[in-house]
Scaffold this motif. Structure first.
Motif, PDB file in Angstrom:
ATOM      1  N   GLU A  27     -28.536 -30.440 -25.678  1.00  0.00           N
ATOM      2  CA  GLU A  27     -27.933 -29.265 -24.981  1.00  0.00           C
ATOM      3  C   GLU A  27     -27.959 -28.179 -26.022  1.00  0.00           C
ATOM      4  O   GLU A  27     -27.396 -28.276 -27.021  1.00  0.00           O
ATOM      5  CB  GLU A  27     -26.595 -29.641 -24.680  1.00  0.00           C
ATOM      6  CG  GLU A  27     -25.818 -28.487 -23.940  1.00  0.00           C
ATOM      7  CD  GLU A  27     -24.425 -28.610 -23.659  1.00  0.00           C
ATOM      8  OE1 GLU A  27     -23.749 -27.783 -23.360  1.00  0.00           O
ATOM      9  OE2 GLU A  27     -24.054 -30.249 -23.471  1.00  0.00           O
ATOM     10  N   CYS A  28     -28.734 -26.846 -25.688  1.00  0.00           N
ATOM     11  CA  CYS A  28     -28.622 -25.679 -26.301  1.00  0.00           C
ATOM     12  C   CYS A  28     -28.010 -24.592 -25.557  1.00  0.00           C
ATOM     13  O   CYS A  28     -27.655 -24.784 -24.594  1.00  0.00           O
ATOM     14  CB  CYS A  28     -30.094 -25.713 -27.034  1.00  0.00           C
ATOM     15  SG  CYS A  28     -30.943 -26.959 -27.783  1.00  0.00           S
ATOM     16  N   ASP A  30     -29.259 -20.679 -24.328  1.00  0.00           N
ATOM     17  CA  ASP A  30     -30.530 -19.729 -24.185  1.00  0.00           C
ATOM     18  C   ASP A  30     -30.051 -18.599 -25.302  1.00  0.00           C
ATOM     19  O   ASP A  30     -29.060 -17.957 -25.286  1.00  0.00           O
ATOM     20  CB  ASP A  30     -30.347 -19.255 -22.657  1.00  0.00           C
ATOM     21  CG  ASP A  30     -31.452 -18.373 -22.367  1.00  0.00           C
ATOM     22  OD1 ASP A  30     -31.510 -17.311 -22.776  1.00  0.00           O
ATOM     23  OD2 ASP A  30     -32.458 -18.763 -21.858  1.00  0.00           O
ATOM     24  N   ARG A  37     -28.784 -24.751 -21.905  1.00  0.00           N
ATOM     25  CA  ARG A  37     -29.948 -25.387 -21.451  1.00  0.00           C
ATOM     26  C   ARG A  37     -30.263 -26.940 -22.036  1.00  0.00           C
ATOM     27  O   ARG A  37     -29.554 -27.055 -22.879  1.00  0.00           O
ATOM     28  CB  ARG A  37     -30.793 -24.361 -22.053  1.00  0.00           C
ATOM     29  CG  ARG A  37     -31.307 -23.023 -21.617  1.00  0.00           C
ATOM     30  CD  ARG A  37     -31.721 -22.706 -20.230  1.00  0.00           C
ATOM     31  NE  ARG A  37     -31.962 -21.363 -19.973  1.00  0.00           N
ATOM     32  CZ  ARG A  37     -31.497 -21.011 -18.521  1.00  0.00           C
ATOM     33  NH1 ARG A  37     -31.259 -21.691 -17.657  1.00  0.00           N
ATOM     34  NH2 ARG A  37     -31.993 -19.793 -18.268  1.00  0.00           N
ATOM     35  N   TYR A  38     -30.682 -27.525 -21.222  1.00  0.00           N
ATOM     36  CA  TYR A  38     -31.151 -28.860 -21.578  1.00  0.00           C
ATOM     37  C   TYR A  38     -32.375 -29.037 -21.982  1.00  0.00           C
ATOM     38  O   TYR A  38     -33.475 -28.988 -20.978  1.00  0.00           O
ATOM     39  CB  TYR A  38     -30.622 -29.720 -20.568  1.00  0.00           C
ATOM     40  CG  TYR A  38     -29.236 -29.602 -20.358  1.00  0.00           C
ATOM     41  CD1 TYR A  38     -28.252 -30.202 -21.177  1.00  0.00           C
ATOM     42  CD2 TYR A  38     -28.713 -28.679 -19.223  1.00  0.00           C
ATOM     43  CE1 TYR A  38     -26.982 -29.788 -21.087  1.00  0.00           C
ATOM     44  CE2 TYR A  38     -27.473 -28.413 -19.069  1.00  0.00           C
ATOM     45  CZ  TYR A  38     -26.577 -29.006 -20.238  1.00  0.00           C
ATOM     46  OH  TYR A  38     -25.173 -28.744 -19.893  1.00  0.00           O
ATOM     47  N   VAL A  39     -32.848 -28.929 -23.257  1.00  0.00           N
ATOM     48  CA  VAL A  39     -34.214 -28.837 -23.978  1.00  0.00           C
ATOM     49  C   VAL A  39     -34.863 -30.240 -24.345  1.00  0.00           C
ATOM     50  O   VAL A  39     -34.286 -30.854 -25.145  1.00  0.00           O
ATOM     51  CB  VAL A  39     -33.907 -27.997 -25.173  1.00  0.00           C
ATOM     52  CG1 VAL A  39     -35.219 -27.464 -25.773  1.00  0.00           C
ATOM     53  CG2 VAL A  39     -33.268 -26.672 -24.665  1.00  0.00           C
ATOM     54  N   PRO A  54     -38.670 -27.916 -29.718  1.00  0.00           N
ATOM     55  CA  PRO A  54     -38.486 -27.738 -28.562  1.00  0.00           C
ATOM     56  C   PRO A  54     -39.810 -27.710 -27.723  1.00  0.00           C
ATOM     57  O   PRO A  54     -40.822 -26.942 -28.088  1.00  0.00           O
ATOM     58  CB  PRO A  54     -37.693 -26.471 -28.519  1.00  0.00           C
ATOM     59  CG  PRO A  54     -37.994 -25.632 -29.479  1.00  0.00           C
ATOM     60  CD  PRO A  54     -38.227 -26.765 -30.841  1.00  0.00           C
ATOM     61  N   HIS A  57     -37.184 -26.495 -21.404  1.00  0.00           N
ATOM     62  CA  HIS A  57     -36.002 -27.085 -20.846  1.00  0.00           C
ATOM     63  C   HIS A  57     -36.062 -27.504 -19.305  1.00  0.00           C
ATOM     64  O   HIS A  57     -37.146 -27.160 -18.740  1.00  0.00           O
ATOM     65  CB  HIS A  57     -34.832 -26.274 -20.894  1.00  0.00           C
ATOM     66  CG  HIS A  57     -35.190 -24.714 -20.031  1.00  0.00           C
ATOM     67  ND1 HIS A  57     -35.926 -23.644 -20.408  1.00  0.00           N
ATOM     68  CD2 HIS A  57     -34.681 -24.535 -18.806  1.00  0.00           C
ATOM     69  CE1 HIS A  57     -35.693 -22.556 -19.602  1.00  0.00           C
ATOM     70  NE2 HIS A  57     -35.056 -23.027 -18.392  1.00  0.00           N
TER      71      HIS A  57
END
Length: 71
Positions: A27-28, A30, A37-39, A54, A57
């Protein structure tokens, strides 16, 4: 339309990471909007540290509505 070589290499790297169990979902936020965002990341090691690379996403909502397949 041909897929550019850099994208092909990144995809091959992603496949190798998956084959070896070296993928993570993080989980990051943007960078532009701050939205979560789920990357999808490849996990590597640099001495004692983990390195997350990465690749993209996960799409919010229905991804079938976001893309048009090639003709």
């Amino acid at each position: 339309m041909a897929i550019p070589e850099g994208y092909r290499r990144n995809f091959e790297t992603l496949l190798r990471a998956a084959e070896h169990g070296d993928l993570a979902l993080l989980e990051c936020r943007d960078a532009a909007t701050g939205v979560p965002r789920y990357v999808i990341c490849a996990v590597g090691r640099e001495e004692r540290d983990y390195v997350m690379t990465p690749f993209g996403h996960l799409h919010d909502g229905n991804p079938y509505n976001a893309y048009v397949p090639p003709a």
